[in-house]
Design a protein around this motif. Structure first.
Motif, PDB file in Angstrom:
ATOM      1  N   ALA A 143       0.826  -1.210   0.000  1.00  0.00           N
ATOM      2  CA  ALA A 143       0.000   0.000   0.000  1.00  0.00           C
ATOM      3  C   ALA A 143       0.859   1.258   0.000  1.00  0.00           C
ATOM      4  O   ALA A 143       0.573   2.221  -0.714  1.00  0.00           O
ATOM      5  CB  ALA A 143      -0.935  -0.007   1.207  1.00  0.00           C
ATOM      6  N   THR A 144       1.911   1.250   0.808  1.00  0.00           N
ATOM      7  CA  THR A 144       2.815   2.411   0.854  1.00  0.00           C
ATOM      8  C   THR A 144       3.505   2.607  -0.489  1.00  0.00           C
ATOM      9  O   THR A 144       3.642   3.737  -0.977  1.00  0.00           O
ATOM     10  CB  THR A 144       3.858   2.240   1.973  1.00  0.00           C
ATOM     11  OG1 THR A 144       3.188   2.135   3.221  1.00  0.00           O
ATOM     12  CG2 THR A 144       4.817   3.421   2.002  1.00  0.00           C
ATOM     13  N   THR A 167      -5.598  -2.785  -6.010  1.00  0.00           N
ATOM     14  CA  THR A 167      -5.909  -3.317  -4.676  1.00  0.00           C
ATOM     15  C   THR A 167      -5.799  -4.837  -4.601  1.00  0.00           C
ATOM     16  O   THR A 167      -6.028  -5.415  -3.538  1.00  0.00           O
ATOM     17  CB  THR A 167      -7.342  -2.930  -4.265  1.00  0.00           C
ATOM     18  OG1 THR A 167      -8.271  -3.557  -5.163  1.00  0.00           O
ATOM     19  CG2 THR A 167      -7.533  -1.425  -4.299  1.00  0.00           C
ATOM     20  N   LEU A 170      -3.618  -6.155  -1.782  1.00  0.00           N
ATOM     21  CA  LEU A 170      -3.688  -5.440  -0.512  1.00  0.00           C
ATOM     22  C   LEU A 170      -4.661  -6.106   0.450  1.00  0.00           C
ATOM     23  O   LEU A 170      -5.663  -6.696   0.033  1.00  0.00           O
ATOM     24  CB  LEU A 170      -4.128  -3.988  -0.745  1.00  0.00           C
ATOM     25  CG  LEU A 170      -3.321  -3.156  -1.741  1.00  0.00           C
ATOM     26  CD1 LEU A 170      -3.844  -1.725  -1.750  1.00  0.00           C
ATOM     27  CD2 LEU A 170      -1.839  -3.183  -1.409  1.00  0.00           C
ATOM     28  N   GLU A 174      -5.013  -1.943   4.178  1.00  0.00           N
ATOM     29  CA  GLU A 174      -4.276  -1.238   3.129  1.00  0.00           C
ATOM     30  C   GLU A 174      -5.217  -0.668   2.074  1.00  0.00           C
ATOM     31  O   GLU A 174      -4.995   0.421   1.547  1.00  0.00           O
ATOM     32  CB  GLU A 174      -3.259  -2.183   2.489  1.00  0.00           C
ATOM     33  CG  GLU A 174      -2.114  -2.562   3.422  1.00  0.00           C
ATOM     34  CD  GLU A 174      -1.222  -3.647   2.843  1.00  0.00           C
ATOM     35  OE1 GLU A 174      -0.007  -3.627   3.115  1.00  0.00           O
ATOM     36  OE2 GLU A 174      -1.746  -4.522   2.114  1.00  0.00           O
TER      37      GLU A 174
END
Length: 500
Positions: A143-144, A167, A170, A174
Motif C-alpha cells: 500500500a505504501t 488493490t 492489498l 491497506e
C-alpha cells in the motif's frame, strides 16, 4: 470534460479487439472501468497512455485532441498509471522514487537532496503518510509503495490517475488507506480511472462505471443507479432467464466424496473457500474475474502454498509440497492458458501427449517408443483428435484439438481427479460441445472433474453442482436441479454474504 475517448478501434493481426469503444471522465471523478477477460479494458488504457496507437477514433484530454506516442508523453501531459506491480526502483529511497529522473538541482547542477526530501515529505503529508523518505522503498508494504507511485504522479501535476487492479494484493486495512488517498485526489480535482474485479470496492469508491464487453462499451451508469446483479449481467451479457429443473435430466452423483477442501486461504486471493467433489462427478467452480477460482485450483494442485484450511483426498488429509506430489496422488491440471502453460508448440502431438507420463515410459533413460506409440494412438482415437499424424507439430492443430491433446496428456496418467480451467476458451462452438461431452463421459466412467468456467451455460450443461466464489470466498453451492443463469449470477453478485 477531462477525458473523452470516442469510437476507438484497434486490431491485432486482423483480429479486432476494440470496436467503436468509448470512455469519458470528468475532472475529480472516480470512474470504474470493468469487464471480463478480453473485454478490452487493458487495450483501452494502453491506447490512452501511448503504449498502443489507435486504428480509429479520437482521444481528447483537457480540451485538446492528443496522440501520445509513448507512455512518457502521456505522463508529461498529466496522466499517471498505477499498476498492480509497481514499476519503481525498490532499492532506492522513497524520495528518490518520487523524483526519479526529475531530481531538483542546485545552482551547480548537483542533486539537491535536502529539497528533494522536503518536497517528498510534503507531498506524502497530503495523503496522511508520515514515513522516513530516506529509507529504501523495498522496506515498505504494498500500500505504501502504491502511494509513493501516486505521489510521484502528483508531483508531475497529474490530472488523471489510472489504478489498474491496484488493490488486488492489498489487505483490507491497506485498501482503506488507498481509498482515502483516492478521496484526497478527488478533493484536489484529480480524476481516477479505477479498474477492479471487486464489486464492493467499486460501490465504495466510484462515482460512475463504464462497462466493456467484447471490445465495446456496453453501458455507462452512476454507481448508485446500477445494482450489483445488473452490473454482473451487463458484464457477462446475459439475460436473467430461468433454466428449470425439468430441463435437467441429471441429479447429483451419489458416490463417496473424493476431494474435500475446508476454509482454504492463501494471501488476499483466497480468503475462505470450501468445496467438495464426489467420485465420478463434475464439480463446477464459478465466479467473476478475480474471485479466486484459478487460485483455489492451484492450491488443490499444490502449485501454490496455502496459508490455512484443510484438504482431504480419498478420505485422507493431504499436505502436498509441490505439484509432483499431487500428480503422484492422481491429480491432473489443465491450465486455462493453453499456449503458455499447456502445449509445447514446436513439439509433436506425440511428444505433447506423453509429456507427463514420459518418466514411466523410460527404462535406463531410454523411452519405450512402442509403448509410447500405443498410448498415443489409443488416446488420439478415443478423444477424436484430428491430426495428420502423431508427428505433426501441435501448433498446427486447431484450438479444440490442442485441448484434446492436453486432456489426453493427463488421462493417460489414469488420474482420479482432473482439474480443467476454462477448458473451452478460444475454441469454436463445435469443439466446445465435443469437450463438454468428453468430460461428461469421463465423469460417467468414474473420473472426478473440477471444472472452472466463465461460461454459465457450460456449467449448467455439464456440472453436477457448482460452487460460487466471490472475493476469494465460497458464497454458494448450487445443486444441478437448481442451476440457472439467474441463480448463478445472483450468487456471483453477492459480496461477503450481502444481498445484491
Amino acid at each position: 470534460m477531462l477525458l473523452s475517448m470516442k469510437a476507438i478501434d484497434k486490431s491485432f493481426s486482423g483480429v479486432r479487439v476494440l470496436n467503436a469503444a468509448s470512455l469519458e471522465v470528468e475532472p475529480g471523478e472516480v470512474m470504474a472501468l470493468v469487464g471480463q477477460n478480453g473485454a478490452g479494458k487493458s487495450t483501452m488504457i494502453k491506447i490512452l497512455t501511448g503504449a498502443y496507437s489507435r486504428d480509429a477514433g479520437s482521444v481528447t484530454f483537457q480540451g485538446r485532441e492528443v496522440h501520445f506516442s509513448s507512455t512518457a508523453d502521456s505522463q508529461s501531459a498529466g496522466i499517471a498509471t498505477i499498476y498492480q506491480e509497481i514499476n519503481l526502483a525498490p532499492n532506492r529511497t522513497v524520495a528518490e522514487n518520487i523524483f526519479l529522473a526529475r531530481e531538483p538541482r542546485t545552482a551547480f547542477g548537483l542533486v539537491d537532496r535536502r529539497k528533494m526530501r522536503a518536497e517528498a515529505r510534503a507531498v506524502l503529508k497530503r495523503f496522511n503518510l508520515d514515513i522516513d523518505v530516506e529509507r529504501p522503498l523495498e522496506n515498505f508494504g504494498a500500500a505504501t509503495r502504491q502511494m509513493v507511485a501516486i505521489a510521484r504522479g502528483v508531483t508531475q501535476n497529474a490530472k488523471l490517475v489510472i489504478m489498474d487492479e491496484a488493490t488486488s494484493s492489498l489487505d483490507e486495512r491497506e485498501v482503506a488507506v488507498l481509498f482515502e488517498t483516492v478521496r484526497t485526489l478527488k478533493r484536489d480535482g484529480v480524476a481516477t480511472i479505477f479498474i477492479s474485479h471487486r464489486l464492493d470496492e467499486l460501490y465504495a469508491i466510484c462515482d460512475r462505471v463504464t462497462v466493456m464487453r467484447d471490445g465495446r462499451t456496453v453501458a455507462v451508469s452512476a454507481m448508485k443507479d446500477i445494482k450489483k446483479l445488473e452490473l454482473v449481467r451487463t458484464m457477462l451479457g446475459k439475460e436473467l432467464t430461468a433454466f428449470t429443473a425439468a430441463q435437467r435430466n441429471r441429479e447429483e452423483a451419489d458416490g463417496a466424496t473424493l476431494v474435500e477442501a475446508k476454509n482454504l486461504s492463501a494471501g488476499v486471493r483466497v480468503r475462505d473457500v470450501s468445496l467438495a467433489i464426489g467420485k465420478g462427478e463434475i464439480a463446477g467452480l464459478a465466479g467473476l474475474l478475480g474471485s479466486g477460482r484459478t487460485e483455489t485450483a492451484r492450491l488443490i494442485y499444490a502449485a501454490d502454498r496455502r496459508d490455512g484450511g484443510t484438504l482431504s483426498v480419498g478420505g485422507r488429509q493431504t499436505a502436498y509440497a509441490q505439484p509432483a506430489d499431487a500428480i503422484a496422488d492422481g491429480i491432473g491440471f489443465v491450465s486455462e492458458d493453453r499456449k503458455v502453460e499447456g502445449i509445447v508448440p514446436e513439439m509433436s502431438v506425440r511428444e505433447n501427449l506423453t509429456l507427463a507420463i514420459l518418466p514411466r515410459l523410460q527404462k535406463s533413460g531410454i523411452v519405450d517408443r512402442a509403448r509410447q506409440q500405443e498410448i498415443v494412438e489409443r488416446y488420439i482415437k478415443a478423444l477424436g483428435v484430428k491430426c495428420a499424424s502423431p508427428e505433426q507439430p501441435i501448433r498446427e492443430l486447431s484450438g479444440g484439438n490442442q485441448q484434446k491433446v492436453l486432456l489426453a496428456r493427463w488421462l493417460c496418467m489414469n488420474p482420479r481427479l482432473l482439474i480443467v480451467d476454462e477448458p473451452t476458451r478460444g475454441i469454436d462452438v463445435g469443439a466446445k460441445a465435443e469437450i463438454l461431452k468428453l468430460l461428461r463421459g469421463l465423469a460417467d466412467e468414474g473420473l472426478s472433474v473440477l471444472m472452472i468456467s466463465s461460461e454459465l451455460e457450460e456449467l449448467i450443461a455439464a456440472a453436477d453442482h457448482v460452487t460460487v466464489l466471490s472475493d476469494g470466498r465460497s458464497v454458494a453451492r448450487i445443486p444441478a436441479a437448481e442451476l440457472s443463469e439467474e441463480r448463478l449470477m445472483v450468487a456471483m453478485a453477492h459480496q461477503d454474504g450481502e444481498a445484491a
